[in-house]
Design an enzyme around this catalytic site. Sequence first.
Site, PDB file in Angstrom:
ATOM      1  N   CYS A   3     -15.921  -6.514  -4.266  1.00  0.00           N
ATOM      2  CA  CYS A   3     -16.534  -5.249  -3.860  1.00  0.00           C
ATOM      3  C   CYS A   3     -18.042  -5.333  -4.081  1.00  0.00           C
ATOM      4  CB  CYS A   3     -15.930  -4.077  -4.635  1.00  0.00           C
ATOM      5  SG  CYS A   3     -15.852  -4.292  -6.418  1.00  0.00           S
ATOM      6  N   HIS A  59      10.822  13.948   6.641  1.00  0.00           N
ATOM      7  CA  HIS A  59      11.309  15.065   5.847  1.00  0.00           C
ATOM      8  C   HIS A  59      10.642  16.392   6.211  1.00  0.00           C
ATOM      9  CE1 HIS A  59      13.863  12.690   3.448  1.00  0.00           C
ATOM     10  NE2 HIS A  59      12.921  12.060   2.795  1.00  0.00           N
TER      11      HIS A  59
END
Length: 796
Positions: free
Chosen positions: A744, A408
């Site tokens: 994590c 775009h």
Amino acid sequence: QYPDVRWLRQVTLGDEPHIGGKAANLGELTKAGFRVPPGFVITADAFIRAMRGAGVDAALDETIARADLDDPSALEAASGSARSLVRDAGLPPGLAREVEQTYEALSTETGKAQSGLTVAVRSSAVGEDSADSSFAGMNETFTNVTGAVALLHRIVDCWVSVYGPRVVAYRASKKFDRPPAIAVVVQQMVPAERAGVAFSVDPATQDPNRLVIEAALGQGEVVVSGLVEPDTYVVDKSTDELLGVRLGRQAFKIVAGAGGTDHRVDLAEPVGDDQVLSRDRILEIARLVKEIEHHYTCPQDIEFAVDSHDDLFVVQSRPITTLSRSPGGAAGQPSVPTSQHCPSVLLRGLGASPGTATGKVRVLHTPYEGKALLDGEILVAPMTNPDWVPTIRRAGAVVTDGGGMTCHAAIVSRELGVPAVVGTHDSTVHLTDGDLVTVDGSAGTVARGDTIFPGVTPPGRGGTGTAVSGSSATQPVEAAAAGLAPAHSSAPEPEALGTLIYVNLAFPDKAAEAATLPVDGVGLLRAEFMLTSALDGAHPRKLIADGRSGEFVDRMAASLSQVTSAFAPRPVVYRTTDFRTNEFRSLTGGEEFEPHEDNPMIGYRGCYRYIRDPEVFSLELEALARVRDQTPNLAVMLPFVRTTWELEACLEAIDASALGRQRGLKRWIMAEVPSVVFLLDEYASLGIDGVSIGSNDLTQLILGVDRDSEICSELFDERDPAVLAAIEAIVTTARRLGITSSLCGQAPSNRPEFAEHLVRFGITSVSVNPDAVARTRRVVGGAERRMLLEAARSVI
């Protein structure tokens, strides 16, 4: 009075003033016998009558008339006010009933009345897809929408999008002075296996004898939005000879998901790097493109899709808006030498918008940084998308890491006459602010210094520079074909792993650097440091009390955008704010709003805080929605989930927000409280997509050890059998349920045996700090190889 709803088969190009360019072209193609998915259109007249009936039409005009287009914050504020007016007005009851009846008729017609028809809901603004203005990607499109209720919501979303900041700026750049009017197309959804865009004239060289096709796996939105680098094919229109092939890099595809949603599917490297279209299919599309161009008697920009039955559909066609109209030279015949063979070339990519410009580099990572760009500077950004339009208007040229020549923003660059080179892979790494470069948007190169007028330095800090735009600076045809050779990198490729490696982040200004690491995304983006930095150490409730809620959202969104833009299209998992009361109290104004707790580590935090204090959580969700609207690689993760009822309440809050209404949103939870071992099945039934193990909190709560205690530090051990058993149970359950599992923490990189446990459990990913990425990759790779070797030996 023009009707509110019309079938596509009933309309032609002559209906454009009432139904917009997209709908008019689809109706024209249908009547001409091309294979177009059936559907209907809610007319622009219906939108105008709805706004007038709600009494908001005058307020909309006044709001936009006052907008300062050169001030991103002011533009966003005016746009937000206008969008709120449209959303509050909504669909009139009579129009809603007519849409529902037409949708039911389309469902019956297509044989989907029982199972539920899945449709694409597409904006069709009056004035778009014309010979002068494409509005490429400016107004919203929603795919995989199922059911009348969801359809009505998406129609309003399309209406709202006509007042988005990028649309307002674009309309101003094209000097549109009439109020916007938007129609909405509803079409049967094509379950695309492959899709893409084709230009009947080469948009880079403007050679009318060559057409260009770009294609990717899955739905075509990844091509037009610039989310992936597509394959590019060049075909000689007179001989049907395939002249050039450039293989793209596609890490994922978008397909139809369950329940009327988009679903992202990560691709293995060999799949993502294979050629998308066969030679026969390329030539079939080329013949279709020539037939459509012949029907319209002018160059066309065409979107296509190939479904699971290998049937080819046309889903859009519009005039190419970017061909030069200046008399200065024939297309494809340069009057100024280009830098195609210049030894000072720094980067090569795809020539997305013709012309050549020299100026000083300005590296930006989000549209919010646009004010830093001086007029005429070279805009260098990670990814092109329509949100950059206000900045592109002032740029001397555009250079991006990602995207294809039909994305775009590349189309917008061509419309604005700004040279552009996209798909360079690493321009934001190799170029720095103040570098003097020459961008050749035809050859697809970025060269050191001024190769147009050597020895002439642009005036100012980097401003105006020199530029030669349009067809007079385009490259020879032979050079264009040469530019389509597959790109090669001198850097060694990292070892391919079955276990994904993510990175933990807390500071947005480190995102660009971290994004260069061999990681698959951000597995933990901590909100706390972002919040304190963005709010200058103020408590969020203090800002709310002072009437500065908008400032909270603006600052958080700008901060978060730095990370999502740097990593796009790789996923970024954002953990919502998890301050404990003692930490919140230390913020400016915090003592006024935070209670005192003797043990805040297991006190008022996580999901429970969101339920008790929904106002702050609501603002955080608003900021996330704004960012994700620009960079859909963002996922949300809820911390410290204790019970099913509080998770359900938080998910309901997300669903009710603008964030929850965005397609494809992934919802994760942190696994920090031992109850998750017993409740994960229930959590998954509520609709979560992933679970990330917070090993620090999980260890302290299983072993009953304060993780911050120096006295008991020797008791705190993530390798304890009880902790490992809990982790294994979580990972095993996640695998059974088909949801993502992650962990994590530093343990996988610091302790090889811990990483091996995780790999053997079958964890999907691990997320570590940036300094541990290389070490973790080696450890995880070693564990995977040992498992493969053991499996091979057991067979022998």
